[in-house]
Design an enzyme around this catalytic site. Structure first.
Site, PDB file in Angstrom:
ATOM      1  N   MET A 234       0.851  -1.197   0.148  1.00 57.01           N
ATOM      2  CA  MET A 234       0.031  -0.004   0.094  1.00 57.01           C
ATOM      3  C   MET A 234       0.779   1.181   0.011  1.00 57.01           C
ATOM      4  O   MET A 234       2.093   1.202   0.153  1.00 57.01           O
ATOM      5  CB  MET A 234      -0.871   0.112   1.233  1.00 57.01           C
ATOM      6  CG  MET A 234      -1.919  -1.122   1.392  1.00 57.01           C
ATOM      7  SD  MET A 234      -2.974  -1.040   2.711  1.00 57.01           S
ATOM      8  CE  MET A 234      -3.921   0.270   2.236  1.00 57.01           C
ATOM      9  N   HIS A 235      -0.014   2.205  -0.258  1.00 55.06           N
ATOM     10  CA  HIS A 235       0.490   3.836  -0.034  1.00 55.06           C
ATOM     11  C   HIS A 235       1.718   4.166  -1.016  1.00 55.06           C
ATOM     12  O   HIS A 235       2.155   5.364  -0.960  1.00 55.06           O
ATOM     13  CB  HIS A 235       1.165   3.920   1.285  1.00 55.06           C
ATOM     14  CG  HIS A 235       0.281   3.410   2.479  1.00 55.06           C
ATOM     15  ND1 HIS A 235      -0.945   3.973   2.523  1.00 55.06           N
ATOM     16  CD2 HIS A 235       0.583   2.489   3.333  1.00 55.06           C
ATOM     17  CE1 HIS A 235      -1.387   3.210   3.823  1.00 55.06           C
ATOM     18  NE2 HIS A 235      -0.479   2.290   4.229  1.00 55.06           N
TER      19      HIS A 235
ATOM     20  N   ASP B 183      -2.461  -5.361   0.113  1.00 55.09           N
ATOM     21  CA  ASP B 183      -2.009  -6.567   0.516  1.00 55.09           C
ATOM     22  C   ASP B 183      -2.580  -7.261   1.526  1.00 55.09           C
ATOM     23  O   ASP B 183      -2.909  -8.392   1.887  1.00 55.09           O
ATOM     24  CB  ASP B 183      -0.442  -6.500   0.613  1.00 55.09           C
ATOM     25  CG  ASP B 183      -0.152  -5.203   1.616  1.00 55.09           C
ATOM     26  OD1 ASP B 183      -1.004  -4.477   2.136  1.00 55.09           O
ATOM     27  OD2 ASP B 183       1.096  -5.138   1.796  1.00 55.09           O
TER      28      ASP B 183
END
Length: 493
Positions: free
Chosen positions: A77-78, A234
């Protein structure tokens, strides 16, 4: 067959499942991280694609990929992948464990005071939005070229299908998503000098997001035109892989980072306690998470630090050394990339406290395992404050291979840990399950059953007592050291 691809931080994993959802094969291709400056963490997206090709090729050695009927995607992520008008990568991707944008978090919340209410989260430097403010302030030429911002797995989708698409579970980690509406937030984008035209369109995780192009099919040995599911982050896909899909169900993920994840039937943000509230990758479901930034990554770090041959051999050495005869006070703070829950402190660092002349490398290793367990316990306390207690946790991720570490974590959390068949496969299996839902229209409970239990680790009273003095010391150290962490904070890059 259905193909699941998970873009992790340390590697790309690809799995195949059959029409009944049974695992057929898995393959892994490694990745490395670039750290050009302190607090920076970057990867080149082209390396992701090369790893996907390698991982899928590993499956092709055992199965004919001409039988693949659907693909699901999962990923870290991110991460901020910046693309120009020709969809070319402008600079290396800035990853989830990058801490450079700490000062931009305050600036983001100053620009949009309703940030926490809309997104359900505190602004933290690992999230995507503060990174874009950092780029605008420090790399203005790069910022001016931005036509699209995508997340790591969604850049893989672009390579697979030619389509710019994301989904709510991953998009919620950008701080640009309205958490309850599951749509992009114009005010949050405006706070970063962006508009919705810079964002990919959104679909839900089990929806079809596009189809494999002829060029991608040639590179991967697949048929062109295969549908690609929306996929998920994830952690959300990891939950699908072990059937954590109903409100109240929970998991513990021991990957590079450590996560305690609980499913909700509505958005239940708690930013004051640094708990993350995100969308699940299934429509009308959400989840909360406590996140520590270094879990299995801590074990990898200490393995390298002491020169052990491998993590597996080092774990065996730590276990053989046993618990110390005396209570001892050797404790590790595992804040190698700063920390999120419950401290939200990118300036925090890793610390060994209590080293003595007789300390051995196995002692350092045990302190690392315990430190991760204690940090997870702090995260669990934040999740449960003001909320329903969390019961047994299904365990996923590479760290799930160690029963010895599991005993330590079960004692530190005082919770049973449930190990299920295939739990170490992780998010790639959940991605493949989303591919099955998208391709065949299979219902959630049929596509995402809980795998059979391999074993359960219940908290051991003797181990709880043995850990208690060090766990108490662990909880004293961060408050005591916080001023030193802050005073030694690196200047803005």
């Amino acid at each position: 067959m259905l193909l699941g691809i998970d873009l992790g931080t340390s590697g790309v994993k690809a799995v195949l499942i059959d029409d009944a959802g049974e695992m057929l094969a898995e393959s892994l291709a490694p990745l490395s991280i670039s750290r050009p400056r302190p607090q920076w963490s970057e990867q080149a997206p082209d390396a992701w694609w090369s790893a996907v090709v390698a991982a899928v090729s590993g499956l092709a050695a055992r199965h004919s990929l001409m039988r693949v009927r659907g693909i699901g995607l999962s990923g870290q992520m991110h991460g901020a992948v910046l693309l120009d008008a020709q969809q070319r990568v402008i600079r290396p991707a800035i990853l989830w464990n990058d801490g450079r944008a700490w000062s931009q978090c305050g600036e983001l919340e100053r620009r949009e005071p309703g940030s926490r209410a809309m997104t359900g989260n505190l602004a933290m430097p690992g999230f995507t939005a503060p990174k874009l403010i950092w780029v605008a302030e420090n790399e203005p030429d790069h910022f001016q070229r931005i036509a699209h911002v995508v997340l790591p797995k969604d850049w893989l989708r672009l390579r697979l299908t030619g389509d710019l698409v994301s989904e709510p579970s991953d998009a919620a980690g950008t701080l640009w998503l309205d958490l309850e509406r599951r749509q992009w937030s114009a005010p949050m984008l405006a706070a970063c000098r962006l508009e919705e035209r810079h964002m990919p369109r959104l679909v839900e995780g089990p929806d079809i997001s596009g189809h494999v192009t002829a060029a991608a099919a040639t590179q991967l040995g697949l048929r062109p035109g295969i549908p690609v599911a929306g996929g998920g982050s994830d952690n959300a896909c990891g939950a699908l892989g072990v059937g954590v899909v109903h409100p109240g169900e929970a998991l513990l993920s021991l990957g590079s980072s450590g996560v305690i994840f609980v499913v909700d039937d509505a958005a239940r943000p708690d930013p004051a306690r640094t708990v993350h509230a995100f969308c699940h990758c299934i429509p009308a479901l959400w989840h909360r998470m406590a996140v520590i930034l270094s879990a299995a990554g801590t074990l990898s770090f200490v393995t390298d630090l002491v020169g052990a041959a491998s993590e597996a051999e080092f774990l065996a050495e730590i276990e053989a050394a046993g618990m110390p005869a005396e209570p001892g006070r050797l404790v590790m703070l595992p804040y190698l990339s700063g920390e999120r829950t419950p401290h939200n402190d990118p300036a925090a660092t890793g610390v060994f406290f209590g080293l003595e002349n007789g300390s051995r490398r196995a002692d350092l290793g045990r302190a690392a395992l315990e430190g991760v367990a204690f940090a997870l316990a702090d995260g669990l306390a934040a999740l449960e404050a003001g909320a329903e207690p969390i019961g047994a946790l299904s365990v996923i991720g590479g760290g799930a291979r160690s029963r010895f570490w599991g005993r330590i974590i079960a004692a530190a959390l005082n919770r049973p840990l449930v190990y299920r068949q295939g739990g170490n496969v992780g998010p790639a299996l959940g991605a493949a399950r989303l591919a099955r839902m998208a391709t065949d229209g299979v219902a959630l409970d049929e596509a995402c059953p809980q795998p059979p239990i391999s074993f359960v680790l219940s908290p051991e009273p003797a181990l709880i007592d043995a850990l208690a003095p060090r766990q108490a010391l662990f909880r004293q150290l961060y408050p005591a050291l916080k001023p030193a962490f802050q005073n030694s904070r690196l200047p803005a890059c």
